[in-house]
Structure formats: C-alpha cells, structure tokens
Design an enzyme around this catalytic site. Structure first.
Site, PDB file in Angstrom:
ATOM      1  N   CYS A   1       0.881  -1.132   0.083  1.00 40.37           N
ATOM      2  CA  CYS A   1       0.094  -0.095   0.115  1.00 40.37           C
ATOM      3  C   CYS A   1       0.815   1.214  -0.098  1.00 40.37           C
ATOM      4  O   CYS A   1       0.501   2.307  -0.613  1.00 40.37           O
ATOM      5  CB  CYS A   1      -1.022   0.014   1.466  1.00 40.37           C
TER       6      CYS A   1
ATOM      7  N   HIS B   1      -3.357   6.830   2.850  1.00 40.83           N
ATOM      8  CA  HIS B   1      -2.049   5.938   3.663  1.00 40.83           C
ATOM      9  C   HIS B   1      -0.738   6.492   3.606  1.00 40.83           C
ATOM     10  O   HIS B   1       0.126   6.156   3.305  1.00 40.83           O
ATOM     11  CB  HIS B   1      -2.122   4.559   3.097  1.00 40.83           C
TER      12      HIS B   1
END
Length: 500
Positions: free
Chosen positions: A68, A119
């Site tokens: 991610c 993120h």
C-alpha cells in the site's frame, strides 16, 4: 520531461483552453485478471467493462513495489521506488515530497479533492489536495492505545468518525469479526449504506454537488476494497456462493511447507490450508469486487447527471494485486502476477480533446509512476524533472504503434524478510531474484501468464535469463544495500523497507 518533449500531440498542445475534468478511481488490492473485460470466468464487473469498452486498457500495468504505502508513493510522486525511498512496507514515516500529483494539478488550475484512502503520514497530510475526506481502512499503526490523539483513526479518519456518529460510539468495521489482512470472509453486518465502499461513492457524489462549476476538478475516488476485510453486503456474496469457481493457480514449482506450517493462521501469508476456506476467500474477494463495480457505476451515473461526464477523463487502477491462494500465497508484496500485475484503464468523454482509440488495448509495460505525468499532461501542466514516469498520452491514439514505446522492461522489488525479492518484467517474460536466498526464477509470461512453469534451469533460455539478470544488476548498481558489485548479484544483504 514536459508534454512537448514527447514528440506527439497531446491535450496541452492542441490550443484548447478548456481543461478536462479528471476522475482517478483508485482501488486497493485488485489484481489484474479479476475483471470481466480481462476474461475472468467468474467475476462480473459491468461498469468497469464499460470503461474498458470506451477507453484504452493497458494490459501490462504493474506495481513495482506492490504494497500500500510504496505503491501510493509511486502514484503520488511519479518516482520509481529507489527515488521516493519506499522499497517495502513501513508505517509512520513522514511524506515530504516537493512535487506531488495533486499539488501539480492544483498549480495547473484544478480544484483537487480526494475521498477515501491516502495511507500517508501524518494521516492528515493532504499531499497538495485542496481537500481530503479520509478513510484509510483499518490501520493497525493508527489504532494502538499509544497513538497520539490527533493521529488516531478514531479522530483523524472521517469515515470512522462518521460511522460512530451514525451507529454509536462502539461501531467499527471490526464488528464482522474479521481482520484487515485476513482470508476469512463474511458479509457486512450493518445496512449497506454504512459500508466503506458506499461511503466513498456517497462523499464523491456530494463533492460533485458542491463543486465550483467554474473550475475544472480532479477527483480521486480512492476505494478500500477488495483489500480485506472481505465483507461485502450479503447480496454480493449470494452472487458467487453457489458458483463453481476456478481454483487458485498452482504450478509445478511451489513449496507447500509454509502452507502446512501457517495455513491455519487467520492472517497468514499463505492463505488457508482448508480448501473450503480458500473457496470462501474467493467468494468474499469476488463479492467485494462486484460491490465496488456497482458503486463505481453510481459515480459514473452521477457524472452523467451532473452533465460533466462528456468533459471528463476517467483513469481506473489499483495500488497492487492479491495472490488469493495462487502458489499457496495470500496478500501481496510478492513478485508474482497476482500480487504485482494491476488493472489500468483510461477513458474520456466525447468533448475531451484527447486522441484516444476506444475499445483498444496497449501492451506497453506501464507502472503507477506513469499516472502522475499522464494526468499532468492531460491537464496541460508542466511535468516536474523529479518525475521518473512517462506520460501515457502518446500511446492512447495508436496503442499498437511500435514507435510509441515507453520502456522495454521494468524493475520491481519488495523488502519482505525471508521473502524479499527483485524482478524484471517485460511484455513477454519475467526474471525473479530472491535477495535473501539468491534463488532465481524465470517465467515465459506470453505462454504462461499465471506462472505455472519455472524455466530457470532450461538450457534454451539461459541467454535470455542472463540478459534480464543484467538489467537487474544495472538497476541495483549503486544502491545502499550493495546488492551488486556491478557484475554479479549478492544475496543476504540487509534490506530495510525505507531508504529515506
């Protein structure tokens, strides 16, 4: 590089004064082949199939560091991994980059809005967006009791804050009893409107309602699924629960020792050893994909109703894939196609001054770093010198033109403990080097797209393997880990996940 250096006519060179709107639809952990247009025998994605039918599919798109944080660093900076500094997964490392995708589009005159997953660190780092409505999913590092108040997901994450306002202070995505990295699957426990996938679409639609109609907009609709938890609403589980699903791909080279050791651990890197639980993971994953597809359909219909669809470029992709029990593996960070091969579609409305061949496929090797320069090019902005990626605009008019070629090969990698890896991929084949052990693998992707046969020991391909190994040595030369002396690869070197 700026758009004029491409040598091709792009949006920014046509004398058009009206900038198109841009919608970037980002998904999390969606592998390249789990889509209807990609020929999957089970998964149904009618709205994404529509985008593919009206746009260009880049069918050799990759995530060069497939997890991610690192993948999103490539997306937001346009840099390759050794330049943005994230070669594995590590939380709580500040994001301080001079040039970002949203920052450059803002400078080009766009109102920039992100809804959903970022993120980044700190959590409310906007990376140049004018506004962010945040939902990062379940992040362990942002939920521990020792996390400072303003960095806690319960405060800083807009979806979690809203969910507790709606359903009470104890409401959480963990009400299903499943983890954010688990292969365990079960339907969502609350009304569908409270699901994170619906929330991203709801907030994106609200942005369309309240946007300034005098300015072009850049909307990043950043969905969490099909990243676990595999928790789509019941309707979507019902679509797949009685189907005879294609089994995971397992070839002739795999070792099942890790599966035997870890296959009963709920969040193992192997997936479950119980075949029925593996089937349930497939059902949950496919259910999340079709649920996601229908919510993307809502967004497309809203663009039409707001009368901006014809003036909008839509780019669809994912940060990385999901092994989904292929090769006795689960999750990502691996060098195999399920993990690193991602979808990428570009579609444009009829009023957008973009030379784009609809219902076409481009076989060039592309990567997440190419998205930032592509969008800046479409917007008519200047691509910063720090960007390593290439604009894909020149490929869209004639996807099969061999003269429009951006890279012959791509270097990918991931720091992953004993599973750390480097790889070189082309349109036709892949070489893998496991940097802890020194083990090598070679796959003829043109004949074996699911990597069932490792040909590393075959005499007939040794010259080609040597060539690809040379590309990797070239890529790693001068790296601080000292993976090579310039002539050979050196295994067992310390390999931290961050080079900053």
């Amino acid at each position: 590089m700026n758009s004029k250096e491409n040598g091709f006519h792009t949006v920014s060179q046509k004398g058009k004064t009206k900038q198109p709107n841009i919608v970037l639809i980002m998904t999390d952990q969606l592998r390249w082949d789990c889509l209807g247009y990609a020929g999957h025998p089970d998964v149904k994605t009618p709205y994404l199939d529509t985008l593919a039918a009206k746009g260009v599919v880049f069918d050799h798109a990759y995530s060069a560091c497939p997890s991610c944080i690192a993948a999103r660093a490539a997306l937001h900076t346009g840099m390759e991994q050794s330049h943005h500094g994230r070669v594995g997964y590590e939380d709580n490392i500040p994001w301080d980059y001079e040039h970002t995708m949203a920052g450059e589009l803002t400078a080009a005159g766009y109102y920039t809005q992100c809804v959903g997953k970022m993120h980044v660190h700190p959590l409310r780092n906007y990376l140049g967006f004018n506004n962010v409505e945040l939902h990062d999913g379940y992040l362990h590092a942002a939920r521990y009791g020792s996390v400072p108040y303003r960095e806690s997901q319960f405060v800083a994450d807009d979806y979690f804050y809203w969910l507790k306002e709606e359903l009470g202070v104890s409401a959480d995505v963990t009400d299903t009893g499943i983890d954010c990295n688990s292969w365990v699957a079960r339907p969502w426990t609350h009304e569908e409107k409270y699901h994170p996938t619906n929330w991203v679409t709801d907030r994106s639609l609200d942005f369309l309602r309240r946007r300034d109609p005098r300015k072009p907009f850049f909307l990043m609709a950043s969905y969490l699924r099909p990243h676990p938890p595999l928790d789509a609403p019941q309707h979507y589980f019902d679509l797949y629960k009685d189907k005879d699903l294609r089994p995971p791909f397992v070839g002739t080279w795999e070792n099942d020792s890790y599966l035997k050791r870890d296959g009963r651990i709920f969040d193992s890197k192997t997936g479950p050893i119980d075949p029925e639980l593996a089937r349930q993971a497939q059902i949950g994953y496919y259910a999340c994909i079709t649920h996601l597809d229908h919510q993307i359909g809502r967004l497309i219909m809203a663009l039409i109703e707001h009368e901006v669809y014809d003036d909008t470029v839509i780019l669809f992709t994912a940060d990385h894939g999901e092994e989904l029990c292929d090769h006795h593996m689960f999750r990502k960070s691996r060098p195999y196609e399920g993990s690193c091969h991602i979808p990428l579609i570009v579609s444009a409305g009829k009023n957008v001054p973009l030379d784009l061949c609809p219902n076409s496929v481009c076989h060039n090797v592309t990567e997440l770093r190419d998205i930032m320069p592509t969008l800046i090019d479409i917007a008519g902005g200047q691509i910063p010198d720090s960007v390593d990626g290439k604009s894909l605009v020149p490929l869209m008019a004639s996807p099969d033109d061999p003269s429009r070629f951006i890279r012959p090969w791509l270097h990918g990698e991931h720091s992953y403990g004993e599973f750390s890896n480097h790889w070189i991929v082309t349109e036709t084949d892949k070489y893998i080097w496991h940097s802890e052990t020194g083990e090598e693998q070679y796959f003829e992707l043109s004949e074996d797209p699911h990597e069932l046969t490792d040909r590393i020991a075959e005499p007939a391909v040794q010259k080609r393997i040597s060539e690809l190994r040379g590309y990797l040595i070239r890529s790693l030369k001068g790296r601080p880990e000292q993976f090579t002396d310039g002539t050979v690869l050196i295994s067992g070197r310390p390999y931290p996940p961050t080079l900053l």
